[in-house]
Design a protein around this motif. Structure first.
Motif, PDB file in Angstrom:
ATOM      1  N   THR A   1      40.533  47.059  42.426  1.00  0.00           N
ATOM      2  CA  THR A   1      41.637  46.808  43.463  1.00  0.00           C
ATOM      3  C   THR A   1      41.287  45.775  44.313  1.00  0.00           C
ATOM      4  N   VAL A   2      40.035  45.668  44.993  1.00  0.00           N
ATOM      5  CA  VAL A   2      39.777  44.449  45.947  1.00  0.00           C
ATOM      6  C   VAL A   2      39.557  43.305  44.986  1.00  0.00           C
ATOM      7  N   ASN A   3      39.164  43.258  43.926  1.00  0.00           N
ATOM      8  CA  ASN A   3      39.097  42.050  42.837  1.00  0.00           C
ATOM      9  C   ASN A   3      40.416  41.435  42.818  1.00  0.00           C
ATOM     10  N   GLU A   4      41.384  42.521  42.374  1.00  0.00           N
ATOM     11  CA  GLU A   4      42.647  41.969  42.210  1.00  0.00           C
ATOM     12  C   GLU A   4      43.557  41.402  43.315  1.00  0.00           C
ATOM     13  N   LEU A   5      43.346  42.005  44.582  1.00  0.00           N
ATOM     14  CA  LEU A   5      43.830  41.530  46.006  1.00  0.00           C
ATOM     15  C   LEU A   5      43.268  40.243  46.076  1.00  0.00           C
ATOM     16  N   CYS A   6      41.758  40.149  45.972  1.00  0.00           N
ATOM     17  CA  CYS A   6      41.247  38.827  46.370  1.00  0.00           C
ATOM     18  C   CYS A   6      42.133  37.816  45.708  1.00  0.00           C
ATOM     19  N   HIS A   7      41.915  37.999  44.303  1.00  0.00           N
ATOM     20  CA  HIS A   7      42.578  37.036  43.345  1.00  0.00           C
ATOM     21  C   HIS A   7      44.027  36.397  43.747  1.00  0.00           C
ATOM     22  N   GLU A   8      44.852  37.487  44.131  1.00  0.00           N
ATOM     23  CA  GLU A   8      46.300  37.498  44.370  1.00  0.00           C
ATOM     24  C   GLU A   8      46.182  36.614  45.839  1.00  0.00           C
ATOM     25  N   ILE A   9      45.422  36.769  46.701  1.00  0.00           N
ATOM     26  CA  ILE A   9      45.460  35.853  47.975  1.00  0.00           C
ATOM     27  C   ILE A   9      45.112  34.612  47.852  1.00  0.00           C
ATOM     28  N   VAL A  10      44.208  34.361  46.957  1.00  0.00           N
ATOM     29  CA  VAL A  10      43.883  33.048  46.598  1.00  0.00           C
ATOM     30  C   VAL A  10      45.118  32.274  45.969  1.00  0.00           C
ATOM     31  N   TYR A  11      45.555  32.900  44.675  1.00  0.00           N
ATOM     32  CA  TYR A  11      46.444  32.039  44.035  1.00  0.00           C
ATOM     33  C   TYR A  11      47.937  32.044  44.611  1.00  0.00           C
ATOM     34  N   ARG A  12      48.152  32.844  45.719  1.00  0.00           N
ATOM     35  CA  ARG A  12      49.452  32.881  46.560  1.00  0.00           C
ATOM     36  C   ARG A  12      49.673  31.679  47.512  1.00  0.00           C
ATOM     37  N   ASN A  13      48.199  31.219  47.723  1.00  0.00           N
ATOM     38  CA  ASN A  13      48.046  30.147  48.743  1.00  0.00           C
ATOM     39  C   ASN A  13      47.763  28.791  47.941  1.00  0.00           C
ATOM     40  N   ILE A  14      47.966  28.600  46.614  1.00  0.00           N
ATOM     41  CA  ILE A  14      48.126  27.458  45.969  1.00  0.00           C
ATOM     42  C   ILE A  14      49.444  27.222  45.278  1.00  0.00           C
ATOM     43  N   SER A  15      49.812  26.039  45.137  1.00  0.00           N
ATOM     44  CA  SER A  15      50.976  25.893  44.326  1.00  0.00           C
ATOM     45  C   SER A  15      50.813  26.216  42.833  1.00  0.00           C
ATOM     46  N   GLU A  16      51.997  26.112  42.031  1.00  0.00           N
ATOM     47  CA  GLU A  16      51.920  26.276  40.679  1.00  0.00           C
ATOM     48  C   GLU A  16      51.114  25.155  39.818  1.00  0.00           C
ATOM     49  N   GLU A  17      51.657  23.757  40.368  1.00  0.00           N
ATOM     50  CA  GLU A  17      50.996  22.587  39.905  1.00  0.00           C
ATOM     51  C   GLU A  17      49.584  22.787  39.781  1.00  0.00           C
ATOM     52  N   THR A  18      48.994  23.097  41.117  1.00  0.00           N
ATOM     53  CA  THR A  18      47.787  23.132  41.178  1.00  0.00           C
ATOM     54  C   THR A  18      47.065  24.286  40.500  1.00  0.00           C
ATOM     55  N   LYS A  19      47.577  25.306  40.345  1.00  0.00           N
ATOM     56  CA  LYS A  19      47.148  26.342  39.566  1.00  0.00           C
ATOM     57  C   LYS A  19      47.097  26.100  38.044  1.00  0.00           C
ATOM     58  N   ARG A  20      47.992  25.373  37.493  1.00  0.00           N
ATOM     59  CA  ARG A  20      47.784  24.983  36.279  1.00  0.00           C
ATOM     60  C   ARG A  20      46.422  24.025  35.820  1.00  0.00           C
ATOM     61  N   SER A  21      46.178  23.182  37.026  1.00  0.00           N
ATOM     62  CA  SER A  21      45.187  22.063  36.845  1.00  0.00           C
ATOM     63  C   SER A  21      43.894  22.305  37.483  1.00  0.00           C
ATOM     64  N   LEU A  22      43.547  23.720  37.600  1.00  0.00           N
ATOM     65  CA  LEU A  22      42.235  24.029  38.287  1.00  0.00           C
ATOM     66  C   LEU A  22      41.255  23.957  37.241  1.00  0.00           C
ATOM     67  N   SER A  23      39.954  23.347  37.929  1.00  0.00           N
ATOM     68  CA  SER A  23      39.055  22.964  37.020  1.00  0.00           C
ATOM     69  C   SER A  23      38.260  24.399  36.678  1.00  0.00           C
ATOM     70  N   GLY A  24      37.185  24.288  35.521  1.00  0.00           N
ATOM     71  CA  GLY A  24      36.251  25.374  34.984  1.00  0.00           C
ATOM     72  C   GLY A  24      35.659  25.852  36.387  1.00  0.00           C
ATOM     73  N   THR A  25      35.140  24.890  37.021  1.00  0.00           N
ATOM     74  CA  THR A  25      34.183  25.132  38.414  1.00  0.00           C
ATOM     75  C   THR A  25      35.083  25.799  39.694  1.00  0.00           C
ATOM     76  N   TYR A  26      36.342  25.490  39.654  1.00  0.00           N
ATOM     77  CA  TYR A  26      37.069  25.995  40.604  1.00  0.00           C
ATOM     78  C   TYR A  26      37.286  27.533  40.472  1.00  0.00           C
ATOM     79  N   LYS A  27      37.677  27.721  39.241  1.00  0.00           N
ATOM     80  CA  LYS A  27      38.041  29.097  38.729  1.00  0.00           C
ATOM     81  C   LYS A  27      36.728  29.979  38.502  1.00  0.00           C
ATOM     82  N   PHE A  28      35.667  29.415  38.488  1.00  0.00           N
ATOM     83  CA  PHE A  28      34.381  30.053  38.525  1.00  0.00           C
ATOM     84  C   PHE A  28      34.235  30.572  39.848  1.00  0.00           C
ATOM     85  N   GLY A  29      34.419  29.734  40.933  1.00  0.00           N
ATOM     86  CA  GLY A  29      34.056  29.875  42.337  1.00  0.00           C
ATOM     87  C   GLY A  29      35.255  31.270  42.829  1.00  0.00           C
ATOM     88  N   ILE A  30      36.449  31.129  42.288  1.00  0.00           N
ATOM     89  CA  ILE A  30      37.176  32.104  42.606  1.00  0.00           C
ATOM     90  C   ILE A  30      36.598  33.624  41.831  1.00  0.00           C
TER      91      ILE A  30
END
Length: 318
Positions: free
Chosen positions: A195-224
Motif C-alpha cells: 500500500t505504501v509503495n503504491e501511494l509513494c508512486h502515486e505521489i511522485v507521478y501526480r506531481n510530474i506532467s504526462e510528457e515528463t512521465k513518458r520521457s523518464l530515464s532509467g535512472t530516474y525510474k530506478f530512483g523512484i
C-alpha cells in the motif's frame, strides 16, 4: 431549461492477464523474495537474538553482531538460511502473484474507474491482506523451523533435520503454532509493503506532467522505485514489529499454556510496549533493504520474462 443527462461512470479498463502472466508474477516474486531474505539472514539472526536472548538485551545491531561472532562464531550469522530461502521462495511467489490476482479482483468488483480510484486504498489493503494470508499457509512451518534454529543453539544442522525434528516432537500443531501470530505480523507487513509503495508512486507521478512521465530515464525510474521501496520498508517494519517480537517468543516456547490468543495477550502484557519494539532499529534496516530490493528485482525479472505491468489505479492529477 433542458435537464442535463448524467454522465455514466467511465468503465475500468482492466488488463486480462493470462496464466503465463501469473506464472511470471509468481516466479518473479519467488526469486526476489528468496534472494532478498536469504541475503538478510545475518541481520535477522542478530535481530532475533536481541528480541529473545537476555544476554543481548539493550544491544544495537553493530554491538549485537559483534557479540554473536565472539560468543558463537561468524558462521552462526547464517543460521536458518535454508528455511529462510525455501520458505520465502514459496511465500514470495504466492504473495506477489496473489497481490496481482486480488487487486484485479477487487477492482473488477468496484465496477468502474471512478469507484476504483475512490476506493483504491481499500483495494490495496484488501489485496495485500488476502494475498499474504494464503501465502502464510506455505510460510508458517518453515518460519517456525527458522526461528527455532536461530533461537535454540544446536537445534538442527539444516532445513530438513530442523523441520523433521519439529514435526516429530510437536506434529502439525507445532508446525502451525505460530500461524496466528505470523499473520498478525505478515499482514501488517504486506499492507505497509504494497500500500505504501503504491501511494509513494502515486505521489511522485501526480506531481510530474504526462510528457515528463513518458520521457523518464532509467535512472530516474530506478530512483523512484528505490525511494518508494525504502519508505514502504520502514512502514512495513513499524507496523509488523510487535507481532514479530511475539512470534519469536512463541516459537521459542515462551508464554503460558492455553489458546494462542491468550498466550499472545499475556506475552504482550509481560513484554510491555517498549519490549514489543525491541530490536526495531535493526529490523527497519533489514526491512528497508528487503522491500526496496524486492520491488527492484521483481520489476527487472518481470521485464526479462516479458510479463506485463501490474494493474494501476492511481488517481490522476486533476
Amino acid at each position: 431549461m433542458p435537464l442535463q443527462k448524467k454522465q455514466s461512470p467511465e468503465p475500468f479498463s482492466i488488463p486480462q492477464f493470462t496464466s503465463r502472466d501469473y506464472r511470471s508474477f509468481f516466479f518473479a516474486g519467488a526469486i526476489c523474495c528468496t534472494i532478498s531474505h536469504g541475503a538478510m539472514t545475518p541481520i535477522d539472526v542478530v535481530k532475533t537474538r536481541i528480541q529473545i536472548d537476555p544476554a543481548f538485551k539493550g544491544l544495537g545491531f553493530v554491538s549485537g553482531t559483534r557479540q554473536v561472532i565472539v560468543r558463537e562464531g561468524a558462521s552462526t550469522l547464517l543460521t536458518g538460511f535454508g528455511p529462510t530461502a525455501v520458505g520465502y521462495l514459496a511465500q514470495g511467489g504466492a504473495k506477489f502473484a496473489g497481490y496481482e490476482v486480488w487487486k484485479k479482483t477487487f477492482a473488477e468488483i468496484a465496477g468502474d474507474q471512478e469507484t476504483a480510484v475512490k476506493y483504491r486504498t481499500a483495494i490495496y489493503l484488501g489485496a495485500a491482506s488476502a494475498a499474504e494470508f494464503f501465502a502464510d499457509i506455505l510460510l508458517t512451518p518453515l518460519e517456525a523451523t527458522r526461528i527455532r534454529m536461530v533461537s535454540q543453539r544446536g537445534y538442527a544442522t539444516g532445513l530438513v533435520s530442523g523441520i523433521t525434528r519439529l514435526a516429530r516432537e510437536g506434529g502439525v500443531r507445532e508446525l502451525y503454532a505460530g500461524f496466528l501470530p505470523i499473520i498478525c505480523k505478515q499482514i501488517p507487513y504486506a499492507i505497509g509493503q504494497f500500500t505504501v509503495n503504491e501511494l509513494c508512486h502515486e505521489i511522485v507521478y501526480r506531481n510530474i506532467s504526462e510528457e515528463t512521465k513518458r520521457s523518464l530515464s532509467g535512472t530516474y525510474k530506478f530512483g523512484i522505485a528505490l525511494g518508494s521501496g525504502i519508505i514502504a520498508g520502514f512502514a512495513a517494519a513499524v507496523l509488523s514489529h510487535p507481532a514479530d517480537t511475539l512470534l519469536s517468543q512463541i516459537n521459542k516456547g515462551h508464554g503460558p499454556k492455553g489458546s494462542m490468543i491468550f498466550r499472545l495477550t499475556t506475552l504482550a502484557k509481560e513484554t510491555g510496549l517498549r519490549g514489543l519494539f525491541s530490536g526495531l532499529g535493526p529490523r527497519m534496516i533489514m526491512t528497508a533493504g528487503l522491500v526496496s530490493s524486492q520491488f527492484l528485482m521483481y520489476g527487472a525479472i518481470k521485464d526479462a520474462l516479458g510479463a506485463p505491468a501490474g494493474l494501476e489505479i492511481h488517481k490522476e492529477l486533476s
